[in-house]
Design an enzyme around this catalytic site. Structure first.
Site, PDB file in Angstrom:
ATOM      1  N   GLU A 124      17.892 -51.177  38.000  1.00 53.44           N
ATOM      2  CA  GLU A 124      18.541 -52.162  37.141  1.00 53.44           C
ATOM      3  C   GLU A 124      20.010 -51.790  36.956  1.00 53.44           C
ATOM      4  O   GLU A 124      20.393 -50.621  37.077  1.00 53.44           O
ATOM      5  CB  GLU A 124      17.830 -52.194  35.786  1.00 53.44           C
ATOM      6  CG  GLU A 124      18.350 -53.258  34.833  1.00 53.44           C
ATOM      7  CD  GLU A 124      17.455 -53.431  33.608  1.00 53.44           C
ATOM      8  OE1 GLU A 124      17.697 -54.352  32.825  1.00 53.44           O
ATOM      9  OE2 GLU A 124      16.495 -52.632  33.458  1.00 53.44           O
ATOM     10  N   ASN A 180      11.831 -62.114  33.488  1.00 51.22           N
ATOM     11  CA  ASN A 180      11.454 -60.752  33.098  1.00 51.22           C
ATOM     12  C   ASN A 180      11.272 -60.694  31.587  1.00 51.22           C
ATOM     13  O   ASN A 180      12.114 -61.185  30.836  1.00 51.22           O
ATOM     14  CB  ASN A 180      12.549 -59.761  33.503  1.00 51.22           C
ATOM     15  CG  ASN A 180      12.345 -58.393  32.863  1.00 51.22           C
ATOM     16  OD1 ASN A 180      11.530 -57.599  33.324  1.00 51.22           O
ATOM     17  ND2 ASN A 180      13.075 -58.111  31.786  1.00 51.22           N
ATOM     18  N   GLU A 181      10.171 -60.100  31.153  1.00 49.98           N
ATOM     19  CA  GLU A 181       9.902 -59.906  29.729  1.00 49.98           C
ATOM     20  C   GLU A 181      10.273 -61.151  28.919  1.00 49.98           C
ATOM     21  O   GLU A 181      11.021 -61.081  27.932  1.00 49.98           O
ATOM     22  CB  GLU A 181      10.625 -58.659  29.203  1.00 49.98           C
ATOM     23  CG  GLU A 181      10.065 -57.380  29.799  1.00 49.98           C
ATOM     24  CD  GLU A 181      10.577 -56.100  29.140  1.00 49.98           C
ATOM     25  OE1 GLU A 181      11.354 -56.197  28.168  1.00 49.98           O
ATOM     26  OE2 GLU A 181      10.195 -55.014  29.607  1.00 49.98           O
ATOM     27  N   TYR A 221       4.986 -48.597  28.998  1.00 48.77           N
ATOM     28  CA  TYR A 221       5.705 -47.326  28.954  1.00 48.77           C
ATOM     29  C   TYR A 221       4.927 -46.314  28.121  1.00 48.77           C
ATOM     30  O   TYR A 221       4.241 -46.667  27.161  1.00 48.77           O
ATOM     31  CB  TYR A 221       7.101 -47.513  28.355  1.00 48.77           C
ATOM     32  CG  TYR A 221       8.067 -48.220  29.281  1.00 48.77           C
ATOM     33  CD1 TYR A 221       8.750 -47.517  30.270  1.00 48.77           C
ATOM     34  CD2 TYR A 221       8.295 -49.586  29.165  1.00 48.77           C
ATOM     35  CE1 TYR A 221       9.640 -48.152  31.119  1.00 48.77           C
ATOM     36  CE2 TYR A 221       9.189 -50.236  30.019  1.00 48.77           C
ATOM     37  CZ  TYR A 221       9.851 -49.513  30.992  1.00 48.77           C
ATOM     38  OH  TYR A 221      10.724 -50.147  31.840  1.00 48.77           O
ATOM     39  N   GLU A 268       7.004 -52.415  35.610  1.00 41.93           N
ATOM     40  CA  GLU A 268       7.741 -51.410  34.852  1.00 41.93           C
ATOM     41  C   GLU A 268       6.730 -50.463  34.225  1.00 41.93           C
ATOM     42  O   GLU A 268       5.889 -50.892  33.435  1.00 41.93           O
ATOM     43  CB  GLU A 268       8.628 -52.028  33.766  1.00 41.93           C
ATOM     44  CG  GLU A 268       9.824 -52.793  34.303  1.00 41.93           C
ATOM     45  CD  GLU A 268      10.773 -53.271  33.209  1.00 41.93           C
ATOM     46  OE1 GLU A 268      10.851 -52.598  32.148  1.00 41.93           O
ATOM     47  OE2 GLU A 268      11.426 -54.311  33.412  1.00 41.93           O
ATOM     48  N   GLN A 311      13.069 -45.630  36.117  1.00 46.46           N
ATOM     49  CA  GLN A 311      13.712 -46.322  37.229  1.00 46.46           C
ATOM     50  C   GLN A 311      14.059 -45.304  38.296  1.00 46.46           C
ATOM     51  O   GLN A 311      13.860 -44.110  38.093  1.00 46.46           O
ATOM     52  CB  GLN A 311      14.935 -47.065  36.745  1.00 46.46           C
ATOM     53  CG  GLN A 311      14.608 -48.220  35.804  1.00 46.46           C
ATOM     54  CD  GLN A 311      15.842 -49.042  35.435  1.00 46.46           C
ATOM     55  OE1 GLN A 311      16.912 -48.898  35.990  1.00 46.46           O
ATOM     56  NE2 GLN A 311      15.670 -49.898  34.446  1.00 46.46           N
TER      57      GLN A 311
END
Length: 510
Positions: free
Chosen positions: A29, A176-177, A254, A311, A360
């Site tokens: 990103e 995204n999201e 996460y 992610e 990432q």
């Protein structure tokens, strides 16, 4: 010091699901030093590069067979307007990166630079389109610009910018999201928008788009069900026209040591309780993957729609003295063990889970590579990817656990401390094993049936402490070495693992 034991049975002559190589995908990103200073240094940099892309980073990633790369975000994707990142660099307009550090983005790394990076890596591009602040026409034009030949308007523009032939772009993210930074939508709002955007993200010149709808955060199963309901009915086939919508949906997860988002814990300074909380939270990935899969199975029993975790990884407090918006963190043996656990879960769910992207790749969150000027460090997590590379596109062989007493039990909770997965391809098998026990060793016994086999090689990733990590001064503090703890006893593979370690054993199959 206690020793946990796991006894399992593996039928090497019974094929499970194929472990897609795309489960070993990556994410880059416009965030902190991931793109700039990480991948991109520019053609005039004294750091060795190919057309502005760092050669050392590319070589390191090629060595772990990186299969795909997701770009430009992340949250950045839904404020990114691709036309600002094409054409002569000196003429590209700048923008403010409001999500990550509130810094000015000069758009010197754009579509052509990203596609060149993918070509250098030998990786397939995964482009995230802008649904949050973009338009249907804008996304449609980007697909045309990238993938269409002939005399179409966007094809002509691409040629004016120096690229004659179109690229192949298989993976396309529809936002995204969207539940958060990508628009703060409800599941119902997003599903309607995603249908519209996906319809106009067209296939051109044989480039078959694999459209990935922006799915839920963590365990929001309602979001997943809303998307699935729009293309199917309970127990029924997916609509024939689903190809005009999406072929997969994503989710994000996460791992932290704390439930306090503002204080996620240090990457390198943590105690035993924080370690145990980390592993407990890491184990939740299994529950969440299976939960989304069950919802999808109800509407798509043939598993024609893929599940993507684009992610995942550990997220700690930033390193002291660094920009809090740049998300730079160190990477310890603890992070490597989290990765080993995730991959075993991913392998076990390969029927439905078709892609995963660690967050990432360089200098951000659970990175493969950390750069410091012209110097580069490979992280412990990088070594897990390298040691596990043999699972890519291999046939999984489920481990049927007969018995196991390998468990941590404490005030923070309870979790299994030994985990393993097995796959085979081209006359060999790869066994991965993770001992999550912070203090005790572990022994895994696998009865391998159906084919004759011999132990070929074994490697281990371990260190004196869970906090061990690699630096420019000590780049090999955590690195794989040859391992003598694996042996054959009759038809059983026996592996003795030291505390907090990750190992792989390669078998030769008759």
């Amino acid at each position: 010091m206690s020793t946990g034991n796991l006894h399992g049975v593996v039928d090497l002559d019974v094929a499970g699901a194929t472990i897609s190589r795309h489960l070993y995908g990556h994410f880059a990103e416009h965030l902190g030093r991931c793109i700039y200073e990480g991948f991109w240094v520019g053609e005039d940099s004294p750091i060795q590069n190919t057309a502005g892309v760092r050669d050392d980073v590319v070589q390191a990633l090629k060595e772990i067979s990186i299969p795909n790369l997701r770009w430009p975000g992340g949250c950045f994707a839904d404020e990114y307007h691709w036309m600002n990142g094409v054409g002569p660099r000196e003429e590209r307009p700048s923008m403010v990166n409001t999500h990550w550090g509130d810094v000015v983005e000069d758009n010197s790394f754009g579509t052509h630079e990203f596609m060149q990076l993918c070509e250098l890596l030998g990786a397939e591009p995964y482009v995230s389109g802008n649904v949050g602040s973009g338009t249907v026409a804008e996304m449609s034009d980007w697909v045309e610009y990238l993938t269409r030949s002939g005399d179409a308007p966007m094809s002509r523009l691409r040629r004016e910018h120096g690229r004659t032939e179109p690229w192949k772009v298989p993976f396309w993210g529809i936002g995204n999201e969207s539940w958060g930074c990508g628009g703060n939508m409800t599941a119902e709002q997003y599903t309607q928008l995603a249908s519209q955007f996906s319809t106009y993200a067209r296939n051109h010149d044989g480039n078959e788009l694999y459209r990935i709808a922006a799915g839920p955060n963590r365990d929001d199963y309602h979001w997943t069900e809303t998307l699935m309901k729009s293309i199917s009915t309970l127990g029924g086939p997916v609509e024939e026209r689903h190809h005009t919508r999406w072929q997969a949906l994503s989710f994000h997860y996460y791992t932290h040591a704390s439930d306090d988002w503002q204080h996620k814990g240090s990457a390198t300074e943590f105690d035993a309780e924080e370690y145990h909380r980390t592993i407990l939270n890491a184990w939740r990935i299994d529950e969440i993957v299976r939960g989304h899969a069950r919802v999808m199975d109800a509407y798509d029993p043939e598993a024609t729609i893929g599940l993507v975790c684009d992610e995942w990884g550990t997220w700690w407090d930033v390193e002291p003295g660094t920009n809090p918006g740049f998300l730079f963190q160190q990477n310890t043996l603890r992070d490597a063990l989290v990765a080993g656990l995730h991959f075993d879960v991913f392998h076990a769910n390969a029927r439905r889970l078709v892609m995963a992207n660690i967050a990432q790749t360089v200098n951000v969150l659970q990175a493969m590579v950390l750069t410091d000027g012209a110097k580069m460090v490979l992280t412990p997590t990088y070594h897990v990817f390298a040691m596990n590379a043999g699972h890519q596109d291999a046939t999984s062989h489920p481990v049927q656990v007969v018995s196991s007493d390998a468990r941590y039990r404490g005030e923070v909770g309870e979790y299994a401390t030994l985990t393993t997965s097995v796959s085979s391809r081209e006359g060999s098998a790869l066994v991965s094993l993770t001992n999550l026990d912070a203090e005790g060793g572990g022994t895994v016994r696998l009865d391998l049936r159906g084919r004759d086999w011999q132990v070929a090689t074994a490697k281990i990733l371990a260190a004196p402490s869970l906090q061990a990590h690699n630096t420019v001064q000590d780049p090999s503090a955590v690195a794989p070495v040859a391992f003598d703890g694996a042996r054959r006893e009759g038809d059983t593979l026996v592996v003795d693992l030291p505390p907090h370690s990750f190992a792989t054993v390669e078998l030769t199959l008759a």
